[in-house]
Design a protein around this motif. Structure first.
Motif, PDB file in Angstrom:
ATOM      1  N   PHE A 121       0.828  -1.203   0.000  1.00  0.00           N
ATOM      2  CA  PHE A 121       0.000   0.000   0.000  1.00  0.00           C
ATOM      3  C   PHE A 121       0.866   1.259   0.000  1.00  0.00           C
ATOM      4  O   PHE A 121       2.061   1.221   0.310  1.00  0.00           O
ATOM      5  N   SER A 122       0.223   2.363  -0.373  1.00  0.00           N
ATOM      6  CA  SER A 122       0.846   3.685  -0.285  1.00  0.00           C
ATOM      7  C   SER A 122       0.037   4.525   0.690  1.00  0.00           C
ATOM      8  O   SER A 122      -1.189   4.387   0.775  1.00  0.00           O
ATOM      9  N   VAL A 123       0.705   5.389   1.433  1.00  0.00           N
ATOM     10  CA  VAL A 123       0.017   6.258   2.385  1.00  0.00           C
ATOM     11  C   VAL A 123       0.659   7.639   2.360  1.00  0.00           C
ATOM     12  O   VAL A 123       1.865   7.769   2.186  1.00  0.00           O
ATOM     13  N   GLN A 124      -0.173   8.646   2.498  1.00  0.00           N
ATOM     14  CA  GLN A 124       0.306  10.025   2.584  1.00  0.00           C
ATOM     15  C   GLN A 124      -0.445  10.716   3.722  1.00  0.00           C
ATOM     16  O   GLN A 124      -1.667  10.854   3.679  1.00  0.00           O
ATOM     17  N   VAL A 125       0.289  11.123   4.748  1.00  0.00           N
ATOM     18  CA  VAL A 125      -0.314  11.916   5.819  1.00  0.00           C
ATOM     19  C   VAL A 125      -0.410  13.347   5.320  1.00  0.00           C
ATOM     20  O   VAL A 125       0.592  13.957   4.943  1.00  0.00           O
ATOM     21  N   GLN A 126      -1.618  13.879   5.302  1.00  0.00           N
ATOM     22  CA  GLN A 126      -1.838  15.216   4.762  1.00  0.00           C
ATOM     23  C   GLN A 126      -1.773  16.302   5.826  1.00  0.00           C
ATOM     24  O   GLN A 126      -1.252  17.382   5.580  1.00  0.00           O
ATOM     25  N   ARG A 127      -2.318  16.013   7.010  1.00  0.00           N
ATOM     26  CA  ARG A 127      -2.283  17.004   8.085  1.00  0.00           C
ATOM     27  C   ARG A 127      -2.605  16.329   9.413  1.00  0.00           C
ATOM     28  O   ARG A 127      -3.129  15.205   9.437  1.00  0.00           O
ATOM     29  N   VAL A 128      -2.314  17.026  10.494  1.00  0.00           N
ATOM     30  CA  VAL A 128      -2.672  16.558  11.833  1.00  0.00           C
ATOM     31  C   VAL A 128      -3.461  17.652  12.531  1.00  0.00           C
ATOM     32  O   VAL A 128      -3.312  18.847  12.229  1.00  0.00           O
ATOM     33  N   ALA A 129      -4.318  17.248  13.438  1.00  0.00           N
ATOM     34  CA  ALA A 129      -5.110  18.191  14.228  1.00  0.00           C
ATOM     35  C   ALA A 129      -5.166  17.676  15.654  1.00  0.00           C
ATOM     36  O   ALA A 129      -4.881  16.501  15.916  1.00  0.00           O
ATOM     37  N   ALA A 130      -5.530  18.548  16.573  1.00  0.00           N
ATOM     38  CA  ALA A 130      -5.689  18.161  17.974  1.00  0.00           C
ATOM     39  C   ALA A 130      -7.037  18.644  18.467  1.00  0.00           C
ATOM     40  O   ALA A 130      -7.560  19.659  17.996  1.00  0.00           O
ATOM     41  N   ALA A 131      -7.611  17.898  19.401  1.00  0.00           N
ATOM     42  CA  ALA A 131      -8.922  18.267  19.939  1.00  0.00           C
ATOM     43  C   ALA A 131      -9.005  17.887  21.408  1.00  0.00           C
ATOM     44  O   ALA A 131      -8.401  16.900  21.849  1.00  0.00           O
ATOM     45  N   ARG A 132      -9.755  18.681  22.144  1.00  0.00           N
ATOM     46  CA  ARG A 132     -10.051  18.371  23.551  1.00  0.00           C
ATOM     47  C   ARG A 132     -11.260  17.449  23.655  1.00  0.00           C
ATOM     48  O   ARG A 132     -11.410  16.700  24.609  1.00  0.00           O
ATOM     49  N   LEU A 191      -5.263  13.272  19.151  1.00  0.00           N
ATOM     50  CA  LEU A 191      -4.460  13.588  17.970  1.00  0.00           C
ATOM     51  C   LEU A 191      -5.143  12.931  16.783  1.00  0.00           C
ATOM     52  O   LEU A 191      -5.337  11.717  16.767  1.00  0.00           O
ATOM     53  N   ILE A 192      -5.532  13.743  15.812  1.00  0.00           N
ATOM     54  CA  ILE A 192      -6.209  13.231  14.624  1.00  0.00           C
ATOM     55  C   ILE A 192      -5.254  13.346  13.442  1.00  0.00           C
ATOM     56  O   ILE A 192      -4.778  14.441  13.125  1.00  0.00           O
ATOM     57  N   VAL A 193      -4.957  12.217  12.825  1.00  0.00           N
ATOM     58  CA  VAL A 193      -4.036  12.176  11.688  1.00  0.00           C
ATOM     59  C   VAL A 193      -4.858  11.923  10.423  1.00  0.00           C
ATOM     60  O   VAL A 193      -5.441  10.850  10.258  1.00  0.00           O
ATOM     61  N   HIS A 194      -4.923  12.919   9.559  1.00  0.00           N
ATOM     62  CA  HIS A 194      -5.665  12.795   8.302  1.00  0.00           C
ATOM     63  C   HIS A 194      -4.715  12.288   7.223  1.00  0.00           C
ATOM     64  O   HIS A 194      -3.618  12.834   7.034  1.00  0.00           O
ATOM     65  N   ALA A 195      -5.157  11.256   6.515  1.00  0.00           N
ATOM     66  CA  ALA A 195      -4.290  10.639   5.509  1.00  0.00           C
ATOM     67  C   ALA A 195      -5.112  10.141   4.337  1.00  0.00           C
ATOM     68  O   ALA A 195      -6.339  10.039   4.405  1.00  0.00           O
ATOM     69  N   ARG A 196      -4.413   9.839   3.255  1.00  0.00           N
ATOM     70  CA  ARG A 196      -5.035   9.117   2.149  1.00  0.00           C
ATOM     71  C   ARG A 196      -4.210   7.869   1.906  1.00  0.00           C
ATOM     72  O   ARG A 196      -2.984   7.868   2.070  1.00  0.00           O
ATOM     73  N   VAL A 197      -4.911   6.804   1.541  1.00  0.00           N
ATOM     74  CA  VAL A 197      -4.289   5.478   1.423  1.00  0.00           C
ATOM     75  C   VAL A 197      -4.746   4.834   0.127  1.00  0.00           C
ATOM     76  O   VAL A 197      -5.887   5.018  -0.302  1.00  0.00           O
ATOM     77  N   MET A 198      -3.847   4.071  -0.487  1.00  0.00           N
ATOM     78  CA  MET A 198      -4.175   3.326  -1.696  1.00  0.00           C
ATOM     79  C   MET A 198      -3.552   1.937  -1.603  1.00  0.00           C
ATOM     80  O   MET A 198      -2.358   1.806  -1.330  1.00  0.00           O
ATOM     81  N   SER A 199      -4.374   0.916  -1.808  1.00  0.00           N
ATOM     82  CA  SER A 199      -3.844  -0.441  -1.915  1.00  0.00           C
ATOM     83  C   SER A 199      -3.122  -0.571  -3.252  1.00  0.00           C
ATOM     84  O   SER A 199      -3.504   0.070  -4.237  1.00  0.00           O
ATOM     85  N   ARG A 200      -2.123  -1.416  -3.305  1.00  0.00           N
ATOM     86  CA  ARG A 200      -1.366  -1.558  -4.548  1.00  0.00           C
ATOM     87  C   ARG A 200      -1.760  -2.802  -5.341  1.00  0.00           C
ATOM     88  O   ARG A 200      -1.569  -2.849  -6.545  1.00  0.00           O
ATOM     89  N   ARG A 201      -2.324  -3.833  -4.656  1.00  0.00           N
ATOM     90  CA  ARG A 201      -2.603  -5.072  -5.376  1.00  0.00           C
ATOM     91  C   ARG A 201      -4.000  -5.625  -5.153  1.00  0.00           C
ATOM     92  O   ARG A 201      -4.645  -6.073  -6.090  1.00  0.00           O
TER      93      ARG A 201
END
Length: 198
Positions: A56-67, A86-96
């Motif tokens: 797979f491929s992954v790209q973390v686009q941004r992070v945010a924090a919340a109470r 801690l919220i980690v926003h990402a996009r993911v793609m399977s390769r196979r």
């Protein structure tokens, strides 16, 4: 006759002692398998980069924090924490082939590991099945003490019965001390993970 019996008993005691010493020595030589040795080999990168491994491929686009986080269940109050989400926003793609990322955790300096938040009222719908060659967005939610944000790294992987044979990716989230402090200072209330991830 007593002397012969004493000699036999003394010899048995010596042999028993020698066998016990040999058993202890062999026990010390038994190879130890540390849990980290069973971890998969990680492909590494930084926030913003596309990091690719054979599965797979992954790209973390941004992070945010919340109470607190908005609940995904109707009419439920926000989910709160004593620390920070801690919220980690990402996009993911399977390769196979279609896959789910079975493991997701944040690792911080000092050997601390925080696994993705299991609360169903928060994580509902955040565990998609990723399709081959199609990018899809998701978010990983972690609950941790605010002082542990600095130096945090996201680690995601396939998981499975043989983790050392599975694919995993480690991404530096770029949380320097100044960035982590600012993120905590601006942590929001009632953060809606699903809306922000879409």
């Amino acid at each position: 006759m007593n002397a012969g019996r004493l000699l036999v008993q003394g010899g048995a005691a010596l042999v028993g002692t020698a066998l016990l010493a040999a058993a202890l020595w062999l026990y010390d030589l038994t190879p130890e398998v540390e849990s980290r040795q069973l971890d998969p080999i990680r492909d590494t990168g930084r926030i913003g980069q596309v990091v690719t491994n054979p599965e797979f491929s992954v790209q973390v686009q941004r992070v945010a924090a919340a109470r607190s986080l908005a609940s995904s269940l109707p009419s439920r109050p926000p989910v709160r924490t004593e620390g920070v989400f801690l919220i980690v926003h990402a996009r993911v793609m399977s390769r196979r082939e279609p896959l789910r990322l079975q493991t997701a955790q944040v690792e911080t300096p000092g050997g601390y590991i925080f696994r993705k938040d299991p609360r169903p009222s928060v994580s509902l719908g955040l565990d998609p099945e990723f399709q081959p060659l199609i990018w899809d967005r998701t978010a990983f939610v972690f609950e941790l003490p605010s002082r542990r944000l600095e130096g945090a790294r996201l680690v995601v992987g396939e998981g499975g019965l043989l983790p050392q044979l599975s694919a995993a990716t480690e991404i530096d989230l770029g949380l320097t001390r100044a960035r982590a402090t600012d993120l905590v200072r601006r942590a929001s209330e009632g953060y809606d993970v699903r809306t922000a991830a879409s």
